[in-house]
Write a protein that holds these residues in place. Structure first.
Motif, PDB file in Angstrom:
ATOM      1  N   GLY A  80       0.829  -1.199   0.000  1.00  0.00           N
ATOM      2  CA  GLY A  80       0.000   0.000   0.000  1.00  0.00           C
ATOM      3  C   GLY A  80       0.871   1.260   0.000  1.00  0.00           C
ATOM      4  O   GLY A  80       2.106   1.178  -0.022  1.00  0.00           O
ATOM      5  N   ASP A  81       0.212   2.401  -0.007  1.00  0.00           N
ATOM      6  CA  ASP A  81       0.931   3.677   0.002  1.00  0.00           C
ATOM      7  C   ASP A  81       0.868   4.320   1.386  1.00  0.00           C
ATOM      8  O   ASP A  81      -0.084   4.085   2.122  1.00  0.00           O
ATOM      9  N   TRP A  82       1.818   5.123   1.698  1.00  0.00           N
ATOM     10  CA  TRP A  82       1.713   5.947   2.903  1.00  0.00           C
ATOM     11  C   TRP A  82       2.251   7.336   2.641  1.00  0.00           C
ATOM     12  O   TRP A  82       3.032   7.554   1.722  1.00  0.00           O
ATOM     13  N   GLU A  83       1.751   8.254   3.435  1.00  0.00           N
ATOM     14  CA  GLU A  83       2.223   9.630   3.365  1.00  0.00           C
ATOM     15  C   GLU A  83       2.411  10.114   4.781  1.00  0.00           C
ATOM     16  O   GLU A  83       1.743   9.626   5.691  1.00  0.00           O
ATOM     17  N   SER A 131      -9.273 -10.075  19.697  1.00  0.00           N
ATOM     18  CA  SER A 131      -7.899  -9.568  19.800  1.00  0.00           C
ATOM     19  C   SER A 131      -7.067 -10.055  18.632  1.00  0.00           C
ATOM     20  O   SER A 131      -7.249 -11.175  18.164  1.00  0.00           O
ATOM     21  N   LEU A 132      -6.157  -9.208  18.151  1.00  0.00           N
ATOM     22  CA  LEU A 132      -5.246  -9.665  17.112  1.00  0.00           C
ATOM     23  C   LEU A 132      -3.851  -9.136  17.264  1.00  0.00           C
ATOM     24  O   LEU A 132      -3.623  -8.160  17.961  1.00  0.00           O
ATOM     25  N   ARG A 133      -2.929  -9.857  16.619  1.00  0.00           N
ATOM     26  CA  ARG A 133      -1.564  -9.372  16.519  1.00  0.00           C
ATOM     27  C   ARG A 133      -1.195  -9.314  15.052  1.00  0.00           C
ATOM     28  O   ARG A 133      -1.550 -10.176  14.259  1.00  0.00           O
ATOM     29  N   GLY A 134      -0.491  -8.273  14.707  1.00  0.00           N
ATOM     30  CA  GLY A 134      -0.093  -8.139  13.302  1.00  0.00           C
ATOM     31  C   GLY A 134       1.235  -7.431  13.189  1.00  0.00           C
ATOM     32  O   GLY A 134       1.752  -6.884  14.165  1.00  0.00           O
ATOM     33  N   VAL A 135       1.782  -7.477  12.012  1.00  0.00           N
ATOM     34  CA  VAL A 135       3.064  -6.828  11.764  1.00  0.00           C
ATOM     35  C   VAL A 135       2.906  -5.824  10.634  1.00  0.00           C
ATOM     36  O   VAL A 135       2.339  -6.148   9.582  1.00  0.00           O
ATOM     37  N   LEU A 136       3.376  -4.628  10.857  1.00  0.00           N
ATOM     38  CA  LEU A 136       3.320  -3.606   9.821  1.00  0.00           C
ATOM     39  C   LEU A 136       4.734  -3.346   9.321  1.00  0.00           C
ATOM     40  O   LEU A 136       5.665  -3.214  10.107  1.00  0.00           O
ATOM     41  N   THR A 137       4.893  -3.339   7.995  1.00  0.00           N
ATOM     42  CA  THR A 137       6.190  -3.005   7.405  1.00  0.00           C
ATOM     43  C   THR A 137       6.011  -1.698   6.662  1.00  0.00           C
ATOM     44  O   THR A 137       5.118  -1.585   5.816  1.00  0.00           O
ATOM     45  N   ILE A 138       6.833  -0.736   6.998  1.00  0.00           N
ATOM     46  CA  ILE A 138       6.686   0.564   6.358  1.00  0.00           C
ATOM     47  C   ILE A 138       8.056   1.003   5.865  1.00  0.00           C
ATOM     48  O   ILE A 138       9.070   0.745   6.523  1.00  0.00           O
ATOM     49  N   GLY A 139       8.110   1.590   4.685  1.00  0.00           N
ATOM     50  CA  GLY A 139       9.428   1.979   4.192  1.00  0.00           C
ATOM     51  C   GLY A 139       9.391   2.710   2.874  1.00  0.00           C
ATOM     52  O   GLY A 139       8.328   3.061   2.348  1.00  0.00           O
ATOM     53  N   ILE A 140      10.577   2.936   2.350  1.00  0.00           N
ATOM     54  CA  ILE A 140      10.739   3.661   1.100  1.00  0.00           C
ATOM     55  C   ILE A 140      11.591   2.784   0.183  1.00  0.00           C
ATOM     56  O   ILE A 140      12.599   2.221   0.629  1.00  0.00           O
ATOM     57  N   SER A 141      11.193   2.668  -1.066  1.00  0.00           N
ATOM     58  CA  SER A 141      11.954   1.799  -1.956  1.00  0.00           C
ATOM     59  C   SER A 141      11.966   2.365  -3.363  1.00  0.00           C
ATOM     60  O   SER A 141      10.997   2.942  -3.822  1.00  0.00           O
ATOM     61  N   ARG A 142      13.083   2.172  -4.023  1.00  0.00           N
ATOM     62  CA  ARG A 142      13.194   2.674  -5.390  1.00  0.00           C
ATOM     63  C   ARG A 142      12.408   1.809  -6.363  1.00  0.00           C
ATOM     64  O   ARG A 142      11.533   2.272  -7.038  1.00  0.00           O
ATOM     65  N   ASN A 143      12.725   0.561  -6.434  1.00  0.00           N
ATOM     66  CA  ASN A 143      12.056  -0.263  -7.449  1.00  0.00           C
ATOM     67  C   ASN A 143      11.937  -1.722  -7.069  1.00  0.00           C
ATOM     68  O   ASN A 143      11.855  -2.582  -7.910  1.00  0.00           O
ATOM     69  N   SER A 144      11.953  -2.005  -5.785  1.00  0.00           N
ATOM     70  CA  SER A 144      11.829  -3.405  -5.414  1.00  0.00           C
ATOM     71  C   SER A 144      10.883  -3.517  -4.230  1.00  0.00           C
ATOM     72  O   SER A 144      10.765  -2.596  -3.428  1.00  0.00           O
ATOM     73  N   THR A 145      10.216  -4.657  -4.121  1.00  0.00           N
ATOM     74  CA  THR A 145       9.347  -4.842  -2.953  1.00  0.00           C
ATOM     75  C   THR A 145       9.833  -6.033  -2.147  1.00  0.00           C
ATOM     76  O   THR A 145       9.135  -6.543  -1.301  1.00  0.00           O
ATOM     77  N   PHE A 146      11.026  -6.471  -2.437  1.00  0.00           N
ATOM     78  CA  PHE A 146      11.517  -7.683  -1.803  1.00  0.00           C
ATOM     79  C   PHE A 146      12.461  -7.369  -0.638  1.00  0.00           C
ATOM     80  O   PHE A 146      13.444  -6.663  -0.791  1.00  0.00           O
ATOM     81  N   LEU A 147      12.124  -7.908   0.523  1.00  0.00           N
ATOM     82  CA  LEU A 147      12.960  -7.744   1.715  1.00  0.00           C
ATOM     83  C   LEU A 147      13.450  -9.116   2.139  1.00  0.00           C
ATOM     84  O   LEU A 147      12.673 -10.054   2.214  1.00  0.00           O
ATOM     85  N   TYR A 260      -0.406   8.569   7.092  1.00  0.00           N
ATOM     86  CA  TYR A 260      -1.692   8.151   6.522  1.00  0.00           C
ATOM     87  C   TYR A 260      -1.441   7.041   5.519  1.00  0.00           C
ATOM     88  O   TYR A 260      -0.545   7.124   4.685  1.00  0.00           O
ATOM     89  N   ILE A 261      -2.262   6.023   5.626  1.00  0.00           N
ATOM     90  CA  ILE A 261      -2.038   4.801   4.843  1.00  0.00           C
ATOM     91  C   ILE A 261      -3.212   4.563   3.912  1.00  0.00           C
ATOM     92  O   ILE A 261      -4.366   4.807   4.285  1.00  0.00           O
ATOM     93  N   SER A 262      -2.942   4.101   2.693  1.00  0.00           N
ATOM     94  CA  SER A 262      -4.047   3.659   1.844  1.00  0.00           C
ATOM     95  C   SER A 262      -3.646   2.400   1.095  1.00  0.00           C
ATOM     96  O   SER A 262      -2.496   2.232   0.718  1.00  0.00           O
TER      97      SER A 262
END
Ligand SMILES: *[C@@H]1O[C@H](CO)[C@@H](O)[C@H](O)[C@H]1NC(C)=O
Ligand SMILES: *[C@@H]1O[C@H](CO)[C@@H](O)[C@H](O)[C@H]1NC(C)=O
Ligand SMILES: *[C@@H]1O[C@H](CO)[C@@H](O)[C@H](O)[C@H]1NC(C)=O
Ligand SMILES: *[C@@H]1O[C@H](CO)[C@@H](O)[C@H](O)[C@H]1NC(C)=O
Length: 957
Positions: A80-83, A131-147, A260-262
């Motif tokens: 997704g996108d964030w600002e 109740s839930l547990r989750g993991v959020l990954t947030i970041g900036i990337s040039r052209n890859s989505t692989f971590l 803000y996330i979308s």
């Protein structure tokens, strides 16, 4: 038209497998799973406090067995996108040293965010919550989505930064906003923090500035995340929205500005199509009516259209301004491209839009009425605009909604063969401002090479309407060959409309009758072979006509790579469109093909031509204006020539510009003959001329170019043939040498008075020559010519190895024979001179002395060496380039000098004799037979000729 059940099966299966579970895959921006984690829930009081506004009025939650599994699927989202609000406290730094500072990149890197639910706990906080547990990954990337790194919460390398935050919280459903699902969570992570000694002034632009220092990490658990999911996803409510904020005081190191996330709905949430009347207002007239008539459309049934659409989801559409509707196209300074709003990231848009592409994602397709097979289908999707410099596959997995996305929905009209949709821009699609029309052309032609064509126009009228654009997925290599041959066979044909023009062009450029006849008698060119099936023959020929080669001045010897590559692919050849896929054409049929086509008949052909140029060009001129050409015309297999009409995209309206294409271009492609390919590497000559007047805006000066070596299917055969030929040639010429020496023997026997006047220098040099050859174990007479790259790569003529060895040894035996015979000649001459001395000297019969002959010979050779030094210099430079030690270098120079000397001696075998004849002014007119001198001269001339004619054995690039 029915899709063959087999084909359908082939592509439905993978869809089932991939679609079932929504977990992070290779393409998702998410840290890899850490399975050792045990999920504990121990922050309930804090959560109750922070989420109290939402917890006051939850709807009743129905609990059932699969709820956990369902929530994991439905609440997770990826890419997704964030600002972030700009307040001077960015959440992650970014190191942009992966790009050169002066790079002409169109865009800033992407801000990506993923959220994955890891655990759903049935023990709930209070009534109607889970109740839930989750993991959020947030970041900036040039052209890859692989971590790949899971060791740390924070990951940073040039061009990519990512932060993982673990969350614990509650899930509830609420009435607000027309029914809403909500997750309110508290996070815990190690945040990268800014130290005071970093330049604060650099930080205002959200860390976009170079930030090379590895930041310090600080534990923080005061992070609040609220995610909102619409209860029902539809055209206007397609987005998951979220807000993440720091609960720490502003001013602390750990504080960050609100985020803000979308993201889009996941693959398994239900989508609700809109009511009929919304759709009906748009599609009475279509802006593509003329084109649809011209291209004729595929009228898929509803079951087919859904599969076809999903199958083409991964295709990328190129876009162009719709000049017919808007006249001049867009102005360069507007931040709109069609309905799309270019974000602040986009720095440049050119008039032809060729820097942008469109991709269709998240396609939902439903048959409207299952009992009635011929009924229409409902379609919903998202159209995403992205810069062409970005990796298309990565762009396709992004799920954020923004000004660069258009949510679309509409119906497929199977009786018209048209998909008509409305679209709304961005996250909060408030209005349906755009109208999208798409159709699937049945026939390709020189004016249109798209398998999908579409248009986006504005529903609004007047000055605030968006400029109209056209889009299309162009059928070109390699997707045509590898991905879509099934589609080619069932739904496409090529419509040759330029045959008459091409014939006229052929007539015009026909060479004289004589040349044509001679050519036809002596030379052959790529043509259909004798094979069983017509389709197979066409396929092989199409393969032979492929060109992929560098062009331009050959400066390789000076260490420069050529700068322009040209690629020409055959799209269709006669009745064959695309390539022959054994699975698809199992029945061997070709629709509308004649029973047979004669080998010599001119064939209709269509191709694409693309120039690929080095980013920075130093010497060669640019081919930008003819960068991509659609070509169609005739191939004449008797002359190896193609006469083609070319079309190129232009962005100006002018005379004879139709559908944005300038088709007043003649292109001729000449293939080199197959007959000579064993000796001369195959190339092609391409000539491109504009048929316009020089005063015309679209005129360009003629282009004529020759390629480097092109691909040759029979390359290995040709190399083998050359090897055998050269072996045989060596034996032949060496036999001639032996015969010449033998004939000299018998001549001397008959005329014993000439014997003393044979030059000993000549014989000695010959002995040197033959011994050198044998000691060196090198190829006799001339070296085979193979490029370094050819020698390095393994090639095998295993079956022929013995035969080639036999040829080699035979040649060497002949050299040995020549050596023995010459040595005997030498002895004979020596003996007869001694006899002469013994008989005493008389004025008339002086004993010839070879010293002066030797001196003069050496002088002549030295002059010649000096002269040729210039030529050899280049060769020496090339040798010098290999990394070698000094010792090796000296050795190499000596070897080289010796080799050059050897070559010269070989070339001038009779030279000392000619000098001797002059010096001695002998009365014996011919001490050496004339044939001997002429014979060796002929051999030399033949070798020089052959060496100049042949090309180096090489691989095409
Ligand atoms: C990502 O961008 C960098 C810099 O432009 C480039 O060198 C690299 O090849 C790109 N990677 C991919 C997968 O496109
Ligand atoms: C946050 O994570 C750290 C390290 O994993 C842990 O020591 C700490 O207790 C966590 N804080 C909360 C509130 O769970
Ligand atoms: C989408 O759903 C929302 C809430 O149910 C509703 O208000 C809205 O009108 C729907 N949009 C369309 C296009 O049907
Ligand atoms: C099915 O389609 C035909 C036309 O193709 C139409 O006449 C008929 O009414 C349709 N039936 C239903 C149930 O929609």
């Amino acid at each position: 038209m029915k899709i063959q059940p087999l084909l359908l099966g082939l592509w439905i299966l993978p869809e089932l497998f991939f679609g079932l579970c929504y977990t992070a895959s290779f393409n998702d921006f998410a840290f890899p799973d850490d399975s050792s984690v045990v999920f504990t829930y121990n922050r309930s009081p804090e959560i109750e406090h922070q989420c109290r506004t939402f917890l006051s009025s939850p709807l009743e939650l129905k609990l059932y067995d699969d709820l956990g599994f369902q929530l994991k699927n439905e609440l997770s989202f990826f890419n997704g996108d964030w600002e972030q609000e700009i307040g001077g406290a960015p959440i992650v730094p970014f190191d942009d040293s992966d790009m050169p500072m002066d790079s002409s990149s169109l865009t800033s890197p992407w801000r990506l965010v993923s959220f994955e639910v890891k655990d759903v706990n049935p023990v709930h906080l209070s009534q109607n919550t889970v109740s839930l547990r989750g993991v959020l990954t947030i970041g900036i990337s040039r052209n890859s989505t692989f971590l790949s790194d899971s060791a740390s919460n924070f990951h940073m390398r040039p061009g990519m930064s990512a932060l993982r935050v673990d969350f614990e919280g509650v899930y509830i459903e609420r009435e607000e906003n027309g029914g809403e699902r909500l997750a309110c969570l508290l996070g815990n992570s190690t945040l990268p923090i800014r130290r005071d000694d970093d330049h604060v002034s650099n930080m205002e632009n959200n860390f976009d500035m170079t930030y090379k220092r590895e930041p310090q990490l600080m534990q923080n658990d005061q992070i609040l995340l609220v995610l909102r999911y619409p209860k029902v996803f539809n055209l206007t409510q397609r987005a998951i929205r979220g807000e993440m904020r720091s609960l720490t005081e502003r001013g602390n190191f750990e504080y960050f500005d609100n985020i803000y996330i979308s993201a889009q709905l996941g693959g398994h949430t239900n989508y609700q199509f809109s009511s009929e009347q919304l759709m009906s207002k748009t599609c009475d007239t279509t802006p593509l009516e003329d084109e649809m008539v011209e291209d004729s459309v595929n009228m898929f049934e509803s079951s087919e259209i859904c599969h076809v659409l999903k199958r083409f989801t991964k295709e990328f559409y190129s876009i162009a301004p719709n000049l017919k509707l808007s006249g001049s196209g867009r102005d360069d300074h507007s931040n709109r491209l069609g309905p799309f709003l270019l974000g602040r990231d986009i720095k440049a848009v050119d008039r032809s839009y060729k820097n942008f592409r469109l991709v269709m994602q998240n396609v939902r397709c439903e048959q409207e009425n299952l009992e009635n097979k011929s009924s229409d289908a409902r379609v919903s999707a998202v159209l995403r605009l992205y810069p062409a410099t970005m990796d298309g596959y990565v762009a396709a997995v992004r799920s954020g909604l923004s000004g660069m996305t258009l949510s679309v929905e509409g119906t497929w009209n199977s009786s018209k063969g048209q998909l008509c949709m409305v679209g709304c821009l961005g996250v909060l699609g408030s209005g349906y401002d755009s109208r999208i029309t798409m159709y699937f052309p049945r026939s390709l032609s020189n004016k249109q090479r798209s398998i999908i064509s579409g248009s986006i126009t504005s529903i609004k009228t007047g000055i605030d309407s968006d400029p109209p654009i056209l889009f299309g997925a162009v059928m070109r290599f390699p997707n045509l060959w590898f991905d879509h041959s099934w589609y080619c066979k069932s739904f496409l044909s090529y419509n040759y409309s330029m045959t008459a023009l091409a014939s006229a062009f052929k007539e015009r450029s026909q060479p004289s009758k004589l040349i044509t006849t001679v050519r036809q008698l002596l030379l052959t060119y790529p043509a259909m072979e004798d094979r069983e099936e017509l389709i197979g023959r066409l396929d092989f020929l199409a393969h032979d006509l492929y060109i992929g080669a560098f062009i331009g001045p050959n400066l390789l010897g000076y260490g420069h790579m050529p700068e322009t590559f040209v690629q020409i692919n055959v799209l269709s050849l006669g009745p064959l469109l695309g390539r022959y896929d054994h699975l698809v054409y199992r029945d061997g049929s070709l629709v509308g093909a004649p029973a047979d086509i004669s080998k010599s008949a001119a064939l209709n052909v269509s191709l694409d031509l693309v120039f690929i140029e080095a980013p920075i060009k130093l010497r060669e001129k640019s081919y930008n204006h003819v960068e991509k050409l659609y070509l169609e015309g005739l191939y004449d297999p008797l002359a190896g020539e193609m006469y083609l009409i070319g079309c190129r995209k232009v962005v100006v309206e002018s005379v004879n510009v139709e559908r944005g294409l300038d088709c007043l271009i003649d292109v001729k492609i000449e293939y080199s003959s197959e007959t000579t390919r064993w000796l001369i590497n195959p190339t092609a000559t391409i000539t491109i001329t504009s048929q316009r007047n020089e005063s015309d805006l679209l005129y360009f000066s003629p282009i004529s170019l020759q390629t480097f070596m092109i691909h040759d299917r029979k390359h290995a055969e040709h190399v083998l043939f050359r090897k055998i030929f050269e072996g045989a040639l060596r034996i032949l010429l060496q036999s001639v040498s032996v015969a010449l020496i033998l004939s000299q023997f018998s001549y001397m026997k008959k005329n014993s008075e000439v014997i003393p006047y044979v030059s000993l220098v000549m014989l000695a040099l010959q002995i040197f020559l033959y011994s050198y050859t044998l000691i060196n174990n090198s190829e006799i007479l001339f070296k085979s010519s193979e490029s370094n790259s050819y020698k390095k790569r393994a090639y095998s003529f295993v079956e022929y190895q013995t035969f080639l060895k036999v040829l080699d040894y035979t040649g060497k035996l002949l050299v040995l024979a020549a050596l023995i015979l010459t040595t005997r000649l030498f002895k004979l001459v020596l003996k007869s001179r001694r006899l002469l001395i013994a008989r005493g000297v008389s004025k008339s019969r002086r004993v010839p002395n070879d010293v002066r002959v030797l001196l003069v010979t050496l002088a002549v050779q030295s002059c010649w060496l000096m002269f040729t030094r210039l030529i050899q210099f280049g060769e020496m430079l090339n040798l010098g380039k290999d990394p070698i030690t000094l010792h090796g270098y000296v050795q190499q120079i000596w070897t080289l000098k010796l080799a050059i000397y050897f070559r010269m001696v070989q070339d001038f075998v009779p030279l000392p004799q000619i000098i001797a004849n002059r010096l001695w002014k002998t009365r014996v007119i011919n001490p050496v037979r004339k044939a001997y001198i002429h014979g060796f001269l002929m051999i030399t001339l033949l070798l020089i000729f052959y060496d100049n004619v042949r090309d180096r054995v090489d691989y095409p690039v």
